[in-house]
Design a protein around this motif. Structure first.
Motif, PDB file in Angstrom:
ATOM      1  N   SER A  31      -2.539  12.062  -8.561  1.00  0.00           N
ATOM      2  CA  SER A  31      -2.558  12.874  -7.341  1.00  0.00           C
ATOM      3  C   SER A  31      -1.686  12.237  -6.265  1.00  0.00           C
ATOM      4  O   SER A  31      -1.719  11.018  -6.040  1.00  0.00           O
ATOM      5  CB  SER A  31      -3.997  13.012  -6.836  1.00  0.00           C
ATOM      6  OG  SER A  31      -4.012  13.579  -5.541  1.00  0.00           O
ATOM      7  N   ASN A  52      -5.946  -2.605  -6.221  1.00  0.00           N
ATOM      8  CA  ASN A  52      -7.163  -1.972  -5.694  1.00  0.00           C
ATOM      9  C   ASN A  52      -8.386  -2.872  -5.764  1.00  0.00           C
ATOM     10  O   ASN A  52      -9.489  -2.428  -6.069  1.00  0.00           O
ATOM     11  CB  ASN A  52      -7.435  -0.661  -6.441  1.00  0.00           C
ATOM     12  CG  ASN A  52      -6.428   0.420  -6.087  1.00  0.00           C
ATOM     13  OD1 ASN A  52      -5.573   0.222  -5.223  1.00  0.00           O
ATOM     14  ND2 ASN A  52      -6.507   1.554  -6.743  1.00  0.00           N
ATOM     15  N   GLU A  77       4.262   8.951  -2.685  1.00  0.00           N
ATOM     16  CA  GLU A  77       5.383   8.191  -2.121  1.00  0.00           C
ATOM     17  C   GLU A  77       6.175   7.500  -3.220  1.00  0.00           C
ATOM     18  O   GLU A  77       7.417   7.525  -3.225  1.00  0.00           O
ATOM     19  CB  GLU A  77       4.854   7.164  -1.122  1.00  0.00           C
ATOM     20  CG  GLU A  77       4.300   7.768   0.165  1.00  0.00           C
ATOM     21  CD  GLU A  77       3.576   6.755   1.020  1.00  0.00           C
ATOM     22  OE1 GLU A  77       3.362   7.035   2.202  1.00  0.00           O
ATOM     23  OE2 GLU A  77       3.189   5.669   0.489  1.00  0.00           O
ATOM     24  N   LYS A 112       0.847  -1.194   0.000  1.00  0.00           N
ATOM     25  CA  LYS A 112       0.000   0.000   0.000  1.00  0.00           C
ATOM     26  C   LYS A 112       0.877   1.237   0.000  1.00  0.00           C
ATOM     27  O   LYS A 112       1.535   1.540   0.985  1.00  0.00           O
ATOM     28  CB  LYS A 112      -0.926  -0.008   1.220  1.00  0.00           C
ATOM     29  CG  LYS A 112      -1.935   1.124   1.254  1.00  0.00           C
ATOM     30  CD  LYS A 112      -2.880   0.976   2.440  1.00  0.00           C
ATOM     31  CE  LYS A 112      -3.914   2.084   2.453  1.00  0.00           C
ATOM     32  NZ  LYS A 112      -4.852   1.931   3.604  1.00  0.00           N
ATOM     33  N   TYR A 113       0.909   1.917  -1.127  1.00  0.00           N
ATOM     34  CA  TYR A 113       1.673   3.149  -1.272  1.00  0.00           C
ATOM     35  C   TYR A 113       0.749   4.233  -1.829  1.00  0.00           C
ATOM     36  O   TYR A 113      -0.235   3.943  -2.506  1.00  0.00           O
ATOM     37  CB  TYR A 113       2.837   2.971  -2.248  1.00  0.00           C
ATOM     38  CG  TYR A 113       3.970   2.090  -1.783  1.00  0.00           C
ATOM     39  CD1 TYR A 113       4.232   1.905  -0.433  1.00  0.00           C
ATOM     40  CD2 TYR A 113       4.809   1.460  -2.702  1.00  0.00           C
ATOM     41  CE1 TYR A 113       5.287   1.104  -0.014  1.00  0.00           C
ATOM     42  CE2 TYR A 113       5.863   0.656  -2.306  1.00  0.00           C
ATOM     43  CZ  TYR A 113       6.097   0.475  -0.951  1.00  0.00           C
ATOM     44  OH  TYR A 113       7.138  -0.311  -0.537  1.00  0.00           O
ATOM     45  N   THR A 114       1.111   5.485  -1.582  1.00  0.00           N
ATOM     46  CA  THR A 114       0.450   6.581  -2.277  1.00  0.00           C
ATOM     47  C   THR A 114       1.245   6.892  -3.547  1.00  0.00           C
ATOM     48  O   THR A 114       2.434   6.566  -3.655  1.00  0.00           O
ATOM     49  CB  THR A 114       0.345   7.843  -1.412  1.00  0.00           C
ATOM     50  OG1 THR A 114       1.671   8.354  -1.171  1.00  0.00           O
ATOM     51  CG2 THR A 114      -0.331   7.548  -0.080  1.00  0.00           C
ATOM     52  N   GLN A 130       4.636   2.614  -9.908  1.00  0.00           N
ATOM     53  CA  GLN A 130       4.078   3.901 -10.315  1.00  0.00           C
ATOM     54  C   GLN A 130       3.609   3.857 -11.773  1.00  0.00           C
ATOM     55  O   GLN A 130       2.498   4.275 -12.103  1.00  0.00           O
ATOM     56  CB  GLN A 130       5.139   4.989 -10.133  1.00  0.00           C
ATOM     57  CG  GLN A 130       4.846   6.295 -10.852  1.00  0.00           C
ATOM     58  CD  GLN A 130       4.140   7.303  -9.981  1.00  0.00           C
ATOM     59  OE1 GLN A 130       3.729   6.978  -8.885  1.00  0.00           O
ATOM     60  NE2 GLN A 130       3.995   8.511 -10.471  1.00  0.00           N
ATOM     61  N   THR A 187      -1.893  12.155  -3.152  1.00  0.00           N
ATOM     62  CA  THR A 187      -2.588  11.501  -2.037  1.00  0.00           C
ATOM     63  C   THR A 187      -3.339  10.241  -2.466  1.00  0.00           C
ATOM     64  O   THR A 187      -3.900   9.552  -1.627  1.00  0.00           O
ATOM     65  CB  THR A 187      -3.589  12.474  -1.394  1.00  0.00           C
ATOM     66  OG1 THR A 187      -4.527  12.909  -2.392  1.00  0.00           O
ATOM     67  CG2 THR A 187      -2.862  13.676  -0.812  1.00  0.00           C
ATOM     68  N   GLU A 188      -3.351   9.947  -3.763  1.00  0.00           N
ATOM     69  CA  GLU A 188      -4.065   8.761  -4.260  1.00  0.00           C
ATOM     70  C   GLU A 188      -3.371   7.503  -3.749  1.00  0.00           C
ATOM     71  O   GLU A 188      -2.168   7.306  -3.951  1.00  0.00           O
ATOM     72  CB  GLU A 188      -4.100   8.761  -5.789  1.00  0.00           C
ATOM     73  CG  GLU A 188      -4.950   7.670  -6.387  1.00  0.00           C
ATOM     74  CD  GLU A 188      -6.435   7.942  -6.265  1.00  0.00           C
ATOM     75  OE1 GLU A 188      -7.209   6.971  -6.298  1.00  0.00           O
ATOM     76  OE2 GLU A 188      -6.816   9.124  -6.118  1.00  0.00           O
ATOM     77  N   THR A 189      -4.132   6.641  -3.087  1.00  0.00           N
ATOM     78  CA  THR A 189      -3.568   5.413  -2.522  1.00  0.00           C
ATOM     79  C   THR A 189      -3.763   4.247  -3.484  1.00  0.00           C
ATOM     80  O   THR A 189      -4.839   4.081  -4.069  1.00  0.00           O
ATOM     81  CB  THR A 189      -4.223   5.088  -1.174  1.00  0.00           C
ATOM     82  OG1 THR A 189      -3.970   6.160  -0.263  1.00  0.00           O
ATOM     83  CG2 THR A 189      -3.654   3.794  -0.596  1.00  0.00           C
TER      84      THR A 189
END
Length: 1207
Positions: free
Chosen positions: A663, A680, A637, A632-634, A652, A665-667
């Protein structure tokens, strides 16, 4: 798993850098403390509620532990003058908060002592101070302080300490209190998590943390699993007019939630408390606090999982939650006497969802429209009461909402709403979220605003109104019931039957005094005003009983009991929870370690393992071989670390490629599923994991063998790899090989010679010669084309220089040689093209050519004869990791047979559908990798194995044997889908449309033991009933889909053509009308092949005979609630529910069964018109031609008359 209370405290305190306790220090043998004001400052906590504020307070627990006797005496000992034990006792018993307020406000100990003596003298105690507003509660007030002692309390000092006091008066909330009324300056122990909340029509919801010291739970609602987060819902009236109603709704919801939590249902939202608090510059605002739905709501479940993978586990999870929701409604109705009033997907909240359980636990929330019924509906009406709660969401409202002056909004309201929700859940499970959206559009129909799932009809004779389920809802239920997964003896079938027969039922149950029986409505003076005519229940011995001859809507208890029975799978079929169709359109991925290991060991050279990739600290700690692997990364990150971490870069890029927002903050969550990573919660893999053939791995590892980089296309190792596929299939799948007894050679083949030869030649084997050959499936593309014609025929028989062949053909020759086969068939070379050629003869042999080939080569990556298919492929991105010093690889997921092959340019060519279906085995040369398909599924060059029930139809080596064990309905649907697909494909010459599937059509006719032509099948009359069979008539009910371009008639060369009743006569996409299986009486029509015609050639031999009828009465369109449609083939006159001008004629093919009058039953037909210039008559029968298809209630269709011939 929720954190423990102790853990919660630690987490909360760490957030605010709280000290562990007063730091005493020794000074000359005495214990000294830092000033209390300093400790209070360092121990302050921050509240960010309301949004946009930063307030500070001290926790209740911290004040009581900090203000102890030693510290009090230490502080007072610094004052000028002595202090008494009485003042110490007062502080410890009645004034710890007061002491903290005074000490924190001013570090002057002398003033502190005077302030505490003032509080004791005037009997001001902690117990009387509160953030609440009430007769017995108060806070420090400036006027009171200055009036009692103006020498101690100046105006400015009193005002400042009154503002300062709120830091110590932060309330402790309790679940046993329904609501609080807080002072405007009260500081609440909340921290808003994130930047906002979910906004509704009249509310906004924030996700918050509540300090553990400030929440007590004497009701035991959170005994075992106290939530990490809570929701605070602010009621926001849009205007002054709505304010009173909204405030009433808030109070009602608080009272309802308080009462409902006493039932301790796992499927009812857990409530904390409610409160009011004036906002700055506004009136008093109302708030509710309840547990935070960490997984959103039911509607978000649909949105986040638009195409769920239907498994028996998912069906069981859904049924379990429906059972829980029904039990929750039963508790609210029977035990708490409460109706919810707005059950819908947005108000069903979702908790604890995981990749393994995407549904989680569903709970009923948003009780703002709930109504507390101390008496049953009928008794309330007898007492002159009415249910006055505002209506809920229109689509989920029951028919009784429209009853006018008398509002029978009893607890059966929720049962109807639950039926609507249950139907949408079933649609989502079976068809996906796009179909849920389409269902809602269908229900809405032509209206701009939402409408309910029922309609109200007015009797023409009496003017009375009666409610009924919308016909479109009935049709959706029919669609579902026809699906194999929804068969009657399955869980989904039971759920559909429950919805249809007990939940979405207009009639209300009159027994047990619950409600009146709705008999009819009448229209009042205003057209918008409805009055209800009711029949009171029959009274026997003081009890109300229902009439036995009426089907009525279930009570919540009956609904719950039925769902309990559905969950009981004792003595059920093995496939009760999921009965898949014979052909299921779901791609399954699996590893085959044995085959993979054998294949890798047979390759002489493989790339050496690369050095381990660069990893960041977070990625170095990942374990890819645990039981529940989750990363689990944003996005922020990964973006920050990707320059120094190859794995973060790969993750990524994978997220971006799969349309994840960039974005920061998108996890993104990656979960391992065997040899793949999924993202997801989606069912489709996004990355692959593989290990080398020499890796020494943990014994429990399920990671497949593989190679991170594909072999060089066209290299010896590459061809050796393909030979492994063929040899494995030869030895393991006898059904995939053509029988050597029947493996006759085509009329001509290319003799490819041996590896290194510079020439090939065209060879005509003797008649009946047997041998192994390969066939090529390829796109012709742009010209000029390399062909054999009458001019170069003899030259090609002599020799063809390899260098003269276009790249696609040259690659086919090289591949055939490398795979140790001597002969190759290519249509453009082995069929003599153009004038004087034999295309017409050889085209009829396509079935034999492809079905008898040893295997087929498909140039999927080519666009024409010149592209070739052995060129370089894109490099596959991957990272190298180590497990116990053995390398393994995280690689780009490239196993996309649908995208690479089925949707490729080659497969958009009309001729290729037949080539694919008739081939026993095919090697597909795609742009990203090479695939091998046989009867065992699809194998990838990555060593993944794929399978798909629907696509297995075309991959069947004995086409179409795979569907012959299916039900008749399943077989018909697959045939129709096959023709729908074919009609989207492209041709160089559109008049080849009938010829390009001639071989496949012949195979289908033989398998079905049917007669037919031009894409239409006829199995004759039903052997048991001697009634007309449905196959012919269903295949005639094709039509042009709504929104598609008008079809274009094909201009056939002389002597060729197709009749107007066949879609083969046109260019354009088609769809089929699908009358419910087993529910149609088929009409008599005479097919052209029903006589003794050996071959269909002229008009006489292709004419379909039936009786023509007229369509009348549509000048004003259909009546309310009626269904129908006319679909024209070659014009824009396609109609659905609007006026039709002029005469329309049809030939009826089938009539819906039922006890209703024929005029109300649906008739299915083809639309016809006189053929005009084509011909005048046939054997004294007038000639007609088809121009469309449709369905209408029988009252719009005249009785059958003249027999006509449709040519």
């Amino acid at each position: 798993m929720p954190l423990s209370l102790c853990h919660m405290k630690g987490m909360f305190f760490h957030r605010f850098r709280r000290r562990a306790g007063p730091q005493a220090r020794g000074v000359k043998g005495r214990t000294e403390y830092p000033p209390l004001s300093e400790q209070l400052y360092s121990d302050r906590l921050q509240s960010t509620f309301p949004a946009g504020t930063e307030l500070f307070y001290w926790s209740e627990h911290r004040i009581h532990t900090l203000v102890n006797e030693d510290l009090v005496r230490w502080e007072l000992g610094k004052a000028q003058g002595s202090y008494s034990n009485e003042i110490v006792d007062f502080i410890l018993v009645h004034g710890r908060k007061l002491f903290a307020i005074a000490a924190g406000f001013d570090s002057d100990r002398t003033w502190l002592l005077r302030a505490m003596e003032f509080f004791r003298k005037n009997n001001i105690k902690d117990s009387e101070l509160s953030a609440e507003i009430g007769a017995e509660l108060r806070c420090l007030e400036r006027e009171t302080l200055t009036r009692l002692d103006s020498s101690l309390w100046t105006f400015d000092l009193a005002m400042r300490i009154c503002d300062y006091q709120w830091r110590a008066l932060t309330p402790v909330l309790s679940t046993d209190k329904a609501n609080y009324d807080f002072h405007a300056k009260a500081i609440l122990p909340f921290n808003i998590v994130g930047t906002g909340g979910m906004t509704g029509a009249f509310s906004i919801v924030h996700k918050i943390q509540i300090h553990p010291d400030h929440l007590k739970d004497p009701c035991g609602r959170f005994d075992s699993d106290r939530p990490d987060f809570f929701a605070v819902k602010q009621i926001k009236p849009p205007d002054a007019v709505e304010r009173e109603r909204i405030i009433t709704s808030w109070a009602n919801e608080a009272e309802t939630l308080q009462k409902m939590n006493g039932e301790h249902s796992n499927n009812i939202l857990r409530f904390v408390t409610a409160f009011t608090r004036p906002d700055v510059g506004s009136d008093k605002s109302c708030y509710l606090i309840f547990e935070w739905a960490d997984s959103g709501c039911l509607e978000q479940l649909f949105q986040e999982n638009p195409n769920p993978l239907l498994t028996k586990e998912l069906v069981k999870q859904a049924a379990t939650q429906l059972q829980g929701l029904a039990q929750a409604l039963k508790a609210t109705h029977e035990l708490a006497q409460i109706r919810h009033g707005d059950v819908k997907p947005d108000n069903i909240l979702r908790f604890g969802a995981t990749p393994e359980n995407i549904i989680g636990t569903l709970k009923i929330g948003d009780w703002g429209l709930a109504k507390f019924h101390k008496e049953a509906t009928v008794l309330r009406l007898q007492n002159g009461q009415q249910t006055d709660t505002r209506y809920g969401t229109v689509m989920y409202e029951p028919p009784e909402v429209e009853l006018g002056e008398v509002k029978l909004l009893g607890r059966q309201y929720d049962v109807w709403s639950m039926g609507c929700v249950m139907l949408e859940i079933i649609i989502w499970l079976v068809y996906g979220y796009p179909s849920v959206q389409q269902f809602r559009v269908d229900v809405k129909g032509q209206y701009r605003e939402s409408v309910p799932c029922y309609l109200v009809e007015q009797s023409r004779e009496s003017g009375m109104l009666k409610g009924k389920l919308q016909p479109i809802v009935e049709k959706w239920l029919d669609y579902l019931a026809d699906e194999p997964v929804c068969a009657e003896d399955t869980a989904l079938g039971e759920l559909i039957r429950l919805v249809r027969s007990r939940l979405l039922v207009v009639e209300l149950p009159p027994d047990r005094g619950r409600t009146l029986r709705i008999e009819e409505w009448e229209v009042g003076e205003s057209s918008s005003e409805f009055r209800m005519a009711v029949r009171p229940p029959t009274a026997i011995g003081g009890n109300l009983v229902r009439s036995n001859n009426l089907r009525h809507r279930a009570t919540s208890t009956e609904m719950a009991n039925k769902l309990d029975a559905i969950m009981d799978d004792e003595d059920r079929p093995n496939d009760y929870w999921l009965r898949r169709a014979e052909l299921d359109d779901v791609w399954e991925f699996e590893a085959d370690p044995s085959f993979a290991a054998h294949t890798l060991s047979s390759l002489p050279k493989l790339p050496k393992p690369q050095a381990p990739s660069r990893l960041c600290q977070q990625c170095r700690g990942l374990d890819f071989f645990g039981n529940l692997v989750s990363i689990k990364y944003t996005m922020g990150e990964m973006r920050q670390r990707m320059k120094k971490c190859d794995l973060c870069a790969l993750l990524q890029n994978t997220a971006l490629k799969n349309n994840i927002s960039p974005s920061a903050t998108e996890t993104v969550v990656f979960q391992r599923d065997r040899s793949w990573l999924k993202m997801n919660g989606n069912t489709h893999p996004v990355l692959s994991i593989c290990r080398g053939r020499d890796s020494s791995f943990r014994s429990e590892s399920v990671i497949n063998y593989g190679i991170p980089e594909l072999l060089e296309s066209g290299s010896p190792a590459y061809f050796l790899f393909i030979r492994q596929w063929l040899q494995f299939c030869d030895s393991s799948h006898p059904g995939c090989r053509a029988s050597t007894a029947t493996q006759c050679m085509p009329t001509r083949v290319l003799d490819v010679g041996a590896i290194g030869d510079a020439y090939v030649s065209l060879w005509e084997p003797p008649s009946g010669a047997k041998g192994r050959y390969v066939a090529l499936s390829h796109p012709w593309g742009r010209g000029p084309h390399f062909v054999t014609d009458v001019r170069n025929y003899r030259q090609h028989k002599d020799k063809i220089p390899l260098k003269d062949l276009p790249a696609t053909f040259r690659d086919a020759v090289l591949t055939t040689r490398a795979l140790h086969v001597r002969y190759l068939w290519i249509d453009s070379i082995c069929i003599i093209q153009g004038p004087g050629g034999d295309f017409d003869v050889e085209a009829k042999n396509m079935e034999r050519v492809f079905s008898l080939a040893y295997f087929v080569l498909a140039a999927s990556r080519a666009y024409n004869q010149f592209d070739g298919f052995l060129g370089p492929r894109p490099r596959r991105g991957h990272v190298t990791l180590l497990d116990r010093k053995s390398p393994f690889y995280i690689c780009e997921f490239i196993d996309d047979f649908k995208g690479d092959v089925l949707d490729s340019h080659l497969n958009q060519r009309g001729w290729v559908l037949q080539e694919h279906a008739l081939a026993r085995r095919t090697v597909f040369f795609a742009n990203s990798q090479t695939y091998f398909e046989c009867g065992d599924g699809v194998r990838c060059e990555t060593l993944t194995k794929m399978s798909n029930g629907l696509e297995a139809f075309l991959g069947d080596p004995n086409f179409p044997q795979i569907i012959m064990s299916a039900t008749q309905g399943e077989k018909i649907i697959r045939l129709q889908n096959l023709w729908k697909r074919y009609c989207t494909l492209n041709f160089t010459h559109d008049y080849d449309r009938p010829v390009a599937i001639e071989g496949m059509f012949a195979s289908l006719l033989a398998a079905f033991k049917a007669r037919g032509s031009f894409g239409v099948f006829d199995e004759g009359r039903d052997e048991k009933t001697n009634q007309p069979g449905g196959l012919l008539r269903r295949m005639l009910l094709w039509y042009r889909p709504l929104g598609k371009r008008p079809m274009v008639s094909i201009r056939f060369p002389p002597g060729k053509g197709a009749p107007s009743w066949s879609w083969m006569a046109y260019i354009g996409e088609i769809e089929f009308l699908r009358p419910k299986f087993g529910n149609i009486d088929w009409e008599e029509v005479q097919a052209p092949w029903s006589g003794d015609h050996a071959e269909l050639t002229g008009v006489k031999d292709t004419a379909l005979r039936g009786k023509v009828s007229s369509i009348t009465g549509l000048g004003q369109g259909l009546g309310e609630g009626e269904e129908g449609g006319l679909f024209y083939d070659i014009s824009d006159e396609t109609w659905r529910g609007v006026k039709v001008q002029g005469q329309v004629q049809c030939v009826v093919l089938g009539v819906e069964k039922g006890q209703e009058e024929p005029g109300s039953r649906i008739h299915y037909f083809i639309i016809v018109r006189p053929a005009g210039a084509r011909a005048a008559s046939l054997d004294d029968i007038e000639l007609y031609e088809r121009v469309g298809a449709g369905y209408l209630p029988g009252k719009y269709i005249s009785s059958s008359g003249l027999e006509v011939a449709i040519c």
